[in-house]
Design a protein around this motif. Structure first.
Motif, PDB file in Angstrom:
ATOM      1  N   GLU A  97       2.440   1.615  -3.465  1.00  0.00           N
ATOM      2  CA  GLU A  97       1.470   2.084  -4.465  1.00  0.00           C
ATOM      3  C   GLU A  97       1.366   3.604  -4.487  1.00  0.00           C
ATOM      4  O   GLU A  97       1.088   4.199  -5.513  1.00  0.00           O
ATOM      5  CB  GLU A  97       0.080   1.501  -4.180  1.00  0.00           C
ATOM      6  N   GLU A  98       1.594   4.213  -3.331  1.00  0.00           N
ATOM      7  CA  GLU A  98       1.514   5.674  -3.237  1.00  0.00           C
ATOM      8  C   GLU A  98       2.857   6.339  -3.512  1.00  0.00           C
ATOM      9  O   GLU A  98       2.964   7.567  -3.507  1.00  0.00           O
ATOM     10  CB  GLU A  98       0.995   6.081  -1.858  1.00  0.00           C
ATOM     11  N   LYS A 115       1.141  12.937   1.528  1.00  0.00           N
ATOM     12  CA  LYS A 115       0.783  13.583   0.259  1.00  0.00           C
ATOM     13  C   LYS A 115      -0.408  14.534   0.411  1.00  0.00           C
ATOM     14  O   LYS A 115      -0.822  15.156  -0.563  1.00  0.00           O
ATOM     15  CB  LYS A 115       0.463  12.503  -0.780  1.00  0.00           C
ATOM     16  N   MET A 144      -3.559  13.826   0.827  1.00  0.00           N
ATOM     17  CA  MET A 144      -4.640  13.331  -0.026  1.00  0.00           C
ATOM     18  C   MET A 144      -5.714  12.702   0.864  1.00  0.00           C
ATOM     19  O   MET A 144      -5.415  12.220   1.956  1.00  0.00           O
ATOM     20  CB  MET A 144      -4.122  12.278  -1.005  1.00  0.00           C
ATOM     21  N   ALA A 180       0.753   6.701   3.598  1.00  0.00           N
ATOM     22  CA  ALA A 180       1.440   7.469   2.555  1.00  0.00           C
ATOM     23  C   ALA A 180       0.625   8.688   2.138  1.00  0.00           C
ATOM     24  O   ALA A 180       1.179   9.763   1.885  1.00  0.00           O
ATOM     25  CB  ALA A 180       1.714   6.570   1.351  1.00  0.00           C
ATOM     26  N   ARG A 181      -0.689   8.549   2.063  1.00  0.00           N
ATOM     27  CA  ARG A 181      -1.547   9.672   1.679  1.00  0.00           C
ATOM     28  C   ARG A 181      -1.519  10.785   2.720  1.00  0.00           C
ATOM     29  O   ARG A 181      -1.741  11.941   2.384  1.00  0.00           O
ATOM     30  CB  ARG A 181      -2.976   9.186   1.455  1.00  0.00           C
ATOM     31  N   ILE A 195       5.764   6.315  -1.778  1.00  0.00           N
ATOM     32  CA  ILE A 195       6.492   6.879  -0.650  1.00  0.00           C
ATOM     33  C   ILE A 195       7.474   5.823  -0.120  1.00  0.00           C
ATOM     34  O   ILE A 195       7.089   4.677   0.104  1.00  0.00           O
ATOM     35  CB  ILE A 195       5.516   7.304   0.481  1.00  0.00           C
ATOM     36  N   ASN A 251      -1.715   2.539   2.212  1.00  0.00           N
ATOM     37  CA  ASN A 251      -2.084   3.651   1.319  1.00  0.00           C
ATOM     38  C   ASN A 251      -2.287   4.928   2.125  1.00  0.00           C
ATOM     39  O   ASN A 251      -1.771   5.998   1.775  1.00  0.00           O
ATOM     40  CB  ASN A 251      -3.383   3.357   0.565  1.00  0.00           C
ATOM     41  N   ASN A 252      -3.059   4.815   3.202  1.00  0.00           N
ATOM     42  CA  ASN A 252      -3.424   6.000   3.976  1.00  0.00           C
ATOM     43  C   ASN A 252      -2.245   6.600   4.732  1.00  0.00           C
ATOM     44  O   ASN A 252      -2.171   7.829   4.872  1.00  0.00           O
ATOM     45  CB  ASN A 252      -4.580   5.680   4.916  1.00  0.00           C
ATOM     46  N   LYS A 310      -8.320   6.523   1.790  1.00  0.00           N
ATOM     47  CA  LYS A 310      -9.181   5.503   1.194  1.00  0.00           C
ATOM     48  C   LYS A 310     -10.051   4.907   2.294  1.00  0.00           C
ATOM     49  O   LYS A 310      -9.638   4.840   3.453  1.00  0.00           O
ATOM     50  CB  LYS A 310      -8.341   4.391   0.556  1.00  0.00           C
ATOM     51  N   GLY A 314       0.818  -1.212   0.000  1.00  0.00           N
ATOM     52  CA  GLY A 314       0.000   0.000   0.000  1.00  0.00           C
ATOM     53  C   GLY A 314       0.851   1.261   0.000  1.00  0.00           C
ATOM     54  O   GLY A 314       0.552   2.228  -0.709  1.00  0.00           O
ATOM     55  N   ILE A 315       1.933   1.253   0.770  1.00  0.00           N
ATOM     56  CA  ILE A 315       2.834   2.415   0.805  1.00  0.00           C
ATOM     57  C   ILE A 315       3.516   2.578  -0.548  1.00  0.00           C
ATOM     58  O   ILE A 315       3.605   3.689  -1.091  1.00  0.00           O
ATOM     59  CB  ILE A 315       3.883   2.249   1.932  1.00  0.00           C
TER      60      ILE A 315
END
Length: 144
Positions: A30-31, A107, A109, A103-104, A33, A100-101, A112, A27-28
């Motif tokens: 994919e973003e 960013k 963002m 990393a977001r 980072i 993901n989150n 998810k 997940g990280i």
């Protein structure tokens, strides 16, 4: 440059479940980072994750101990991490969303949602369990 001085998400791991760790890292990635994993046997997951967030150049840290995952941000209070959850082994997508989150957060963002993929994870878990039981019964002499 000391490896901890690189801008990245610091990940503290204490006997982390391999499947959960793999999905979080995916997940990280994919973003886009970078991350750095440190293994340790410290006991207080929230406190060590908070400390890692304080020294991370991007202010974000993840702590994983067995199936428990904590995400902390350097501007938050020690006792109020962003995420503190105990994952079940079939919650692979939820683990990926946590990565993901994390990393977001850097960013800036929107996060998810955990909910949209939860049912598919559970269905996949049930499917795996049924297949294991069928294989076991077949190896014991067939299904009666």
């Amino acid at each position: 440059m000391n490896e901890i001085e690189k801008p990245c998400i610091l990940i503290y791991s204490n006997n982390a479940n391999g499947l959960i760790l793999k999905e979080i890292l995916a997940g990280i990635e994919e973003e886009g980072i970078p991350y750095l994993i440190k293994n340790s046997e410290d006991k207080d997951l929230i406190e060590i994750t908070y400390q890692y967030a304080q020294i991370s150049k991007i202010g974000i840290a993840l702590g994983i101990s067995n199936n428990r995952v904590v995400v902390h941000f350097h501007k938050l209070n020690l006792l109020n991490p962003i995420i503190d959850v105990e994952l079940k082994l079939f919650e692979k997508e939820k683990a990926r969303v946590i990565g993901n989150n994390a990393a977001r957060l850097y960013k800036v963002m929107p996060f998810k949602s955990f909910e949209e993929n939860l049912n598919m994870d559970y269905l996949e878990y049930i499917k795996e369990q049924v297949l294991k039981e069928l294989e076991k019964r077949l190896s014991e002499g067939g299904i009666k």
